[in-house]
Each structure stands twice: as C-alpha cells, then as structure tokens.
Motif scaffolding. Structure first.
Motif, PDB file in Angstrom:
ATOM      1  N   LEU A 255      33.114  27.651  41.140  1.00 29.85           N
ATOM      2  CA  LEU A 255      33.791  26.416  40.760  1.00 29.85           C
ATOM      3  C   LEU A 255      35.134  26.697  40.108  1.00 29.85           C
ATOM      4  N   GLY A 256      35.325  27.926  39.633  1.00 31.23           N
ATOM      5  CA  GLY A 256      36.617  28.259  39.059  1.00 31.23           C
ATOM      6  C   GLY A 256      36.607  29.570  38.299  1.00 31.23           C
ATOM      7  N   TYR A 257      37.792  30.108  38.119  1.00 35.15           N
ATOM      8  CA  TYR A 257      38.023  31.289  37.290  1.00 35.15           C
ATOM      9  C   TYR A 257      38.976  30.859  36.187  1.00 35.15           C
ATOM     10  N   ASP A 258      38.819  31.440  35.009  1.00 37.15           N
ATOM     11  CA  ASP A 258      39.638  31.042  33.882  1.00 37.15           C
ATOM     12  C   ASP A 258      39.878  32.257  32.999  1.00 37.15           C
ATOM     13  N   LYS A 259      40.943  32.195  32.218  1.00 35.35           N
ATOM     14  CA  LYS A 259      41.209  33.207  31.194  1.00 35.35           C
ATOM     15  C   LYS A 259      41.163  34.631  31.745  1.00 35.35           C
ATOM     16  N   ILE A 260      41.838  34.880  32.834  1.00 44.50           N
ATOM     17  CA  ILE A 260      41.885  36.228  33.395  1.00 44.50           C
ATOM     18  C   ILE A 260      42.946  37.021  32.644  1.00 44.50           C
ATOM     19  N   LYS A 261      42.544  38.180  32.096  1.00 42.28           N
ATOM     20  CA  LYS A 261      43.455  39.042  31.339  1.00 42.28           C
ATOM     21  C   LYS A 261      43.335  40.470  31.857  1.00 42.28           C
ATOM     22  N   PHE A 262      44.440  41.201  31.801  1.00 38.18           N
ATOM     23  CA  PHE A 262      44.491  42.601  32.225  1.00 38.18           C
ATOM     24  C   PHE A 262      45.022  43.456  31.077  1.00 38.18           C
ATOM     25  N   PRO A 263      44.154  43.845  30.130  1.00 35.08           N
ATOM     26  CA  PRO A 263      44.612  44.591  28.957  1.00 35.08           C
ATOM     27  C   PRO A 263      45.147  45.987  29.259  1.00 35.08           C
ATOM     28  N   ASN A 264      44.672  46.599  30.355  1.00 35.82           N
ATOM     29  CA  ASN A 264      45.119  47.943  30.734  1.00 35.82           C
ATOM     30  C   ASN A 264      45.278  48.005  32.245  1.00 35.82           C
ATOM     31  N   PRO A 265      46.246  48.787  32.736  1.00 39.62           N
ATOM     32  CA  PRO A 265      46.443  48.890  34.180  1.00 39.62           C
ATOM     33  C   PRO A 265      45.355  49.740  34.840  1.00 39.62           C
ATOM     34  N   VAL A 266      45.230  49.552  36.143  1.00 42.84           N
ATOM     35  CA  VAL A 266      44.325  50.373  36.953  1.00 42.84           C
ATOM     36  C   VAL A 266      45.194  51.221  37.874  1.00 42.84           C
TER      37      VAL A 266
ATOM     38  N   VAL B 253      40.043  44.412  32.932  1.00 41.20           N
ATOM     39  CA  VAL B 253      40.080  42.989  33.255  1.00 41.20           C
ATOM     40  C   VAL B 253      38.994  42.276  32.461  1.00 41.20           C
ATOM     41  N   GLU B 254      39.341  41.072  31.993  1.00 42.04           N
ATOM     42  CA  GLU B 254      38.394  40.162  31.347  1.00 42.04           C
ATOM     43  C   GLU B 254      38.589  38.815  32.030  1.00 42.04           C
ATOM     44  N   MET B 255      37.500  38.185  32.431  1.00 39.40           N
ATOM     45  CA  MET B 255      37.639  36.875  33.075  1.00 39.40           C
ATOM     46  C   MET B 255      36.387  36.038  32.866  1.00 39.40           C
ATOM     47  N   THR B 256      36.601  34.741  32.880  1.00 39.56           N
ATOM     48  CA  THR B 256      35.507  33.782  32.822  1.00 39.56           C
ATOM     49  C   THR B 256      35.415  33.115  34.184  1.00 39.56           C
ATOM     50  N   ARG B 257      34.202  33.017  34.690  1.00 34.81           N
ATOM     51  CA  ARG B 257      33.963  32.400  35.994  1.00 34.81           C
ATOM     52  C   ARG B 257      32.906  31.327  35.831  1.00 34.81           C
ATOM     53  N   VAL B 258      33.044  30.237  36.567  1.00 36.21           N
ATOM     54  CA  VAL B 258      32.059  29.161  36.561  1.00 36.21           C
ATOM     55  C   VAL B 258      31.440  29.121  37.948  1.00 36.21           C
ATOM     56  N   GLY B 259      30.105  29.190  37.997  1.00 31.38           N
ATOM     57  CA  GLY B 259      29.420  29.208  39.277  1.00 31.38           C
ATOM     58  C   GLY B 259      28.392  28.097  39.399  1.00 31.38           C
TER      59      GLY B 259
END
Length: 157
Positions: A86-97, A139-145
C-alpha cells in the motif's frame, strides 16, 4: 508442504525478525539495475567521475538497495499471504552501499489493523532495516502491506 508467510492474525506488533538471507551485491547488479531503470546518474555508472566524489568510488543504486532489503522478509513473513503493498514511507540511506558489500535485513512489526473496506484482509506496518557486513545501517524504511486473513474455511496454502 508449501511454505507460506504469516496471515494477518499471526502478526504481533513489536515482533522483530533477523532474516537469514544475505546477498553480496556486485557491479553487475548495479549496472544492470541502473541501466534497466534508465538511471543515468554517473555515481552509479562512471568510475572516473565517482573518484572525485565524497565516496571516491561508484555507489550502488539506492532503489536496488530498497528492492533487495524489501525482499529479504518474503520467505519468512509474506510468501503467498500478501495482497499487495500500500505504500513505502520514511526511506533513509544512512550509509552508502558499494560493490562487494554483503547485505542482510531485519524487520519489525510496527502496527496492524483490520481493513475497513475488505473482510478478508488487514493492514500491517513493517519497518525494514538493511545492514552491511560491518553492521552499518544502509537503508531504513517503513512499508504498509495488505495482508490476507486466515481463510474462513480453514484451508491454508
């Protein structure tokens, strides 16, 4: 025996999962994903350009990282029981890959509620965290399913 994910009723708010899957990401992954999605950002494709950046080398396409970390939970939690994102939210990338990093994922169940429009499903909020081999969060992310409820007839897949 068919492997399946959890039904809506089986999710517990606060439950934390450290997924067993890991994946070393390669230059091929980065170039293929970046090319398929027509992302011409030189940070992903041009080694000479990338040498002059703060990273000193090419970095992996962040959307590939989202897709990979967002998939690690599937065998354990949502295989065959998810009805869609249903959506992704608050995607953050604190360190590179970087090419050669080995990634793993963890998931925490943040919340859940009954669907207001469907009797066969409920909504679950997931937090997915991706870490590299040095346990740095990448990566940190919130997902709604939208998750299926247990079948009323007792027939489980």
């Amino acid at each position: 025996m068919t492997m399946r994910g959890l039904y809506f009723e089986e999710f517990e708010v606060g439950a934390h999962y450290r997924h067993g899957l890991t994946r070393t990401v390669t230059e091929m992954d980065n170039v293929l994903f970046t090319s398929l999605t027509m992302n011409v950002q030189p940070l992903h494709l041009d080694e000479e350009f990338s040498k002059s950046t703060v990273h000193g080398q090419r970095i992996l396409n962040s959307l590939f990282t989202v897709a990979l970390i967002g998939a690690f939970h599937v065998p354990e939690l949502t295989m065959g029981t998810t009805l869609g994102n249903l959506g992704y939210d608050k995607i953050k990338f604190p360190n590179p890959v970087f090419h050669g990093d080995t990634l793993r994922g963890e998931t925490t169940i943040l919340d859940k509620r009954e669907s207001r429009s469907r009797t066969d499903s409920g909504i679950v909020w997931f937090e997915h965290i991706g870490l590299n081999q040095r346990d740095q969060v990448v990566v940190e992310m919130t997902r709604v399913g939208l998750m299926a409820k247990r079948p009323a007839n007792g027939a489980e897949s």
